[in-house]
Design a protein around this motif. Sequence first.
Motif, PDB file in Angstrom:
ATOM      1  N   ASP A 142       1.096  -1.503  -0.369  1.00 13.13           N
ATOM      2  CA  ASP A 142      -0.184   0.081   0.047  1.00 13.13           C
ATOM      3  C   ASP A 142       1.295   1.630  -0.067  1.00 13.13           C
ATOM      4  N   PHE A 143       1.201   2.410  -1.025  1.00 11.90           N
ATOM      5  CA  PHE A 143       1.809   3.305  -0.890  1.00 11.90           C
ATOM      6  C   PHE A 143       1.507   4.006  -0.383  1.00 11.90           C
ATOM      7  N   THR A 144      -0.150   3.990  -0.039  1.00  7.34           N
ATOM      8  CA  THR A 144      -0.498   5.688   0.267  1.00  7.34           C
ATOM      9  C   THR A 144       0.474   5.175   2.367  1.00  7.34           C
ATOM     10  N   THR A 145      -0.098   4.105   2.814  1.00  4.72           N
ATOM     11  CA  THR A 145       0.129   3.277   3.978  1.00  4.72           C
ATOM     12  C   THR A 145       1.612   3.262   4.262  1.00  4.72           C
ATOM     13  N   LYS A 146       2.595   2.850   3.220  1.00  2.00           N
ATOM     14  CA  LYS A 146       3.573   2.394   3.053  1.00  2.00           C
ATOM     15  C   LYS A 146       4.153   1.033   3.894  1.00  2.00           C
ATOM     16  N   THR A 147       2.386   0.020   3.942  1.00  3.66           N
ATOM     17  CA  THR A 147       2.575  -0.846   4.310  1.00  3.66           C
ATOM     18  C   THR A 147       2.061  -2.236   3.428  1.00  3.66           C
ATOM     19  N   SER A 148       2.981  -3.661   4.223  1.00 10.35           N
ATOM     20  CA  SER A 148       2.029  -4.646   3.269  1.00 10.35           C
ATOM     21  C   SER A 148       1.614  -5.682   3.887  1.00 10.35           C
ATOM     22  N   VAL A 149       0.718  -6.158   3.755  1.00  9.72           N
ATOM     23  CA  VAL A 149      -0.250  -7.771   4.195  1.00  9.72           C
ATOM     24  C   VAL A 149       0.922  -8.042   5.335  1.00  9.72           C
ATOM     25  N   LEU A 150       2.207  -8.462   4.815  1.00  8.63           N
ATOM     26  CA  LEU A 150       2.923  -8.933   6.027  1.00  8.63           C
ATOM     27  C   LEU A 150       4.288  -8.517   6.100  1.00  8.63           C
ATOM     28  N   PRO A 151       4.226  -7.169   6.675  1.00  7.22           N
ATOM     29  CA  PRO A 151       5.547  -6.768   7.218  1.00  7.22           C
ATOM     30  C   PRO A 151       6.402  -7.395   7.748  1.00  7.22           C
ATOM     31  N   HIS A 152       8.456  -7.292   7.014  1.00  9.67           N
ATOM     32  CA  HIS A 152       9.269  -8.409   7.456  1.00  9.67           C
ATOM     33  C   HIS A 152       9.587  -7.928   9.132  1.00  9.67           C
ATOM     34  N   LYS A 153       9.252  -6.593   9.847  1.00  9.12           N
ATOM     35  CA  LYS A 153       8.976  -6.202  11.288  1.00  9.12           C
ATOM     36  C   LYS A 153       8.186  -7.739  11.874  1.00  9.12           C
ATOM     37  N   THR A 154       7.377  -7.794  11.289  1.00 12.39           N
ATOM     38  CA  THR A 154       6.122  -8.681  12.244  1.00 12.39           C
ATOM     39  C   THR A 154       6.653 -10.322  12.043  1.00 12.39           C
ATOM     40  N   ILE A 155       7.463 -10.856  10.707  1.00 10.85           N
ATOM     41  CA  ILE A 155       8.303 -11.808  10.941  1.00 10.85           C
ATOM     42  C   ILE A 155       9.108 -12.016  11.932  1.00 10.85           C
ATOM     43  N   ALA A 156       9.708 -10.801  11.901  1.00 14.34           N
ATOM     44  CA  ALA A 156      11.234 -10.992  13.314  1.00 14.34           C
ATOM     45  C   ALA A 156      10.452 -10.631  14.757  1.00 14.34           C
ATOM     46  N   VAL A 157       9.766  -9.845  15.238  1.00 20.46           N
ATOM     47  CA  VAL A 157       9.570  -9.754  16.151  1.00 20.46           C
ATOM     48  C   VAL A 157       9.184 -11.690  16.793  1.00 20.46           C
ATOM     49  N   LEU A 158       8.416 -12.289  15.330  1.00 19.03           N
ATOM     50  CA  LEU A 158       7.582 -13.330  15.984  1.00 19.03           C
ATOM     51  C   LEU A 158       9.262 -14.445  16.219  1.00 19.03           C
ATOM     52  N   SER A 159      10.232 -14.470  15.552  1.00 19.85           N
ATOM     53  CA  SER A 159      10.834 -14.975  15.527  1.00 19.85           C
ATOM     54  C   SER A 159      12.056 -14.709  16.872  1.00 19.85           C
ATOM     55  N   GLY A 160      11.778 -14.293  17.941  1.00 23.01           N
ATOM     56  CA  GLY A 160      11.889 -13.754  19.137  1.00 23.01           C
ATOM     57  C   GLY A 160      13.663 -13.484  19.251  1.00 23.01           C
ATOM     58  N   ILE A 161      14.103 -12.317  18.751  1.00 23.72           N
ATOM     59  CA  ILE A 161      15.334 -12.155  18.221  1.00 23.72           C
ATOM     60  C   ILE A 161      15.670 -10.693  18.414  1.00 23.72           C
ATOM     61  N   GLY A 162      14.107  -9.772  18.690  1.00 24.14           N
ATOM     62  CA  GLY A 162      13.836  -7.618  19.023  1.00 24.14           C
ATOM     63  C   GLY A 162      13.137  -8.029  19.315  1.00 24.14           C
ATOM     64  N   TYR A 163      12.422  -6.588  19.918  1.00 24.07           N
ATOM     65  CA  TYR A 163      10.934  -5.921  19.441  1.00 24.07           C
ATOM     66  C   TYR A 163      10.625  -4.823  18.991  1.00 24.07           C
ATOM     67  N   ILE A 164       9.715  -4.329  19.270  1.00 22.00           N
ATOM     68  CA  ILE A 164       9.024  -3.400  18.817  1.00 22.00           C
ATOM     69  C   ILE A 164       9.417  -2.232  19.455  1.00 22.00           C
ATOM     70  N   GLY A 165      10.525  -1.061  19.359  1.00 22.16           N
ATOM     71  CA  GLY A 165      10.853   0.234  20.004  1.00 22.16           C
ATOM     72  C   GLY A 165       9.565   1.333  19.504  1.00 22.16           C
ATOM     73  N   LYS A 166       9.643   2.025  20.609  1.00 19.81           N
ATOM     74  CA  LYS A 166       9.244   2.653  20.548  1.00 19.81           C
ATOM     75  C   LYS A 166       8.914   4.079  19.472  1.00 19.81           C
ATOM     76  N   ASN A 167       9.862   3.881  18.889  1.00 18.42           N
ATOM     77  CA  ASN A 167      10.202   4.717  17.276  1.00 18.42           C
ATOM     78  C   ASN A 167       8.978   4.030  16.471  1.00 18.42           C
ATOM     79  N   ASN A 168       8.794   2.615  16.904  1.00 19.59           N
ATOM     80  CA  ASN A 168       7.917   1.565  16.005  1.00 19.59           C
ATOM     81  C   ASN A 168       9.113   0.461  14.906  1.00 19.59           C
ATOM     82  N   LEU A 169      10.078   0.778  14.847  1.00 20.75           N
ATOM     83  CA  LEU A 169      11.454   0.000  14.214  1.00 20.75           C
ATOM     84  C   LEU A 169      11.287  -1.418  15.084  1.00 20.75           C
ATOM     85  N   PHE A 170      11.512  -2.158  14.868  1.00 18.40           N
ATOM     86  CA  PHE A 170      12.444  -3.261  14.816  1.00 18.40           C
ATOM     87  C   PHE A 170      13.422  -3.220  15.758  1.00 18.40           C
TER      88      PHE A 170
END
Length: 221
Positions: A142-170
Amino acid sequence: MVTIYFDKQLSRFMVGITVPTSFSVPNGFFTYEIEAGEYAVFQFKGLYHELNRVYRYIYPDWYTRQNRGLPYAILIGIAINPQFIKTVYDSPHYVHTLNDEYAQTENHAGLIADKLADRLVRKGYKALSQSDNTLITENTFDFTTKTSVLPHKTIAVLSGIGYIGKNNLFITTEYGAVQCLGTVLTNAPISIMKYKIKSSQCGNCNICKDVCPQKVLNGVC
């Protein structure tokens, strides 16, 4: 009213309302704290018997569309050169270009994902690279919201190697938020291990909020 679904197989769910931390809980009730993380949130307004419309949308439409029917995900992460980060930090008016270190690293992660997916397909498995080119071709970005249906960071969080910070980044312990991610979805029988999803480790730190030039961060994760 808020309903939380914990899993699809056992149909476990919890119904409640949001309350402040100072709320005095009546006898027979209890509080449940939702840990920080990425969640699928669906808002519904209507009658109880109309909930079937929501369920039909989530399963299988939205749920299957997210992972394209492929049960496994491979995560690729490439750290960005610290010297580039220092250059950006020291240049308040830095303008991002398609040829700078960040763009090249992001492109490299996408190329690795493309090549890995291609190799898996040639091995006889189903595989889908979630590189920018693939998402655009697949019309799942989605070019309007700059999002995809399954973001990389969602998969990254599920991997357990990191977390989403206050900056909304992995964020990872070793590299912070200074990495570019790539992912491949596949049905290849890869070995997996389950890890607990990490809650935000930001605590009272608000550095990202304080230094944000546009002041768009609210210090909440």
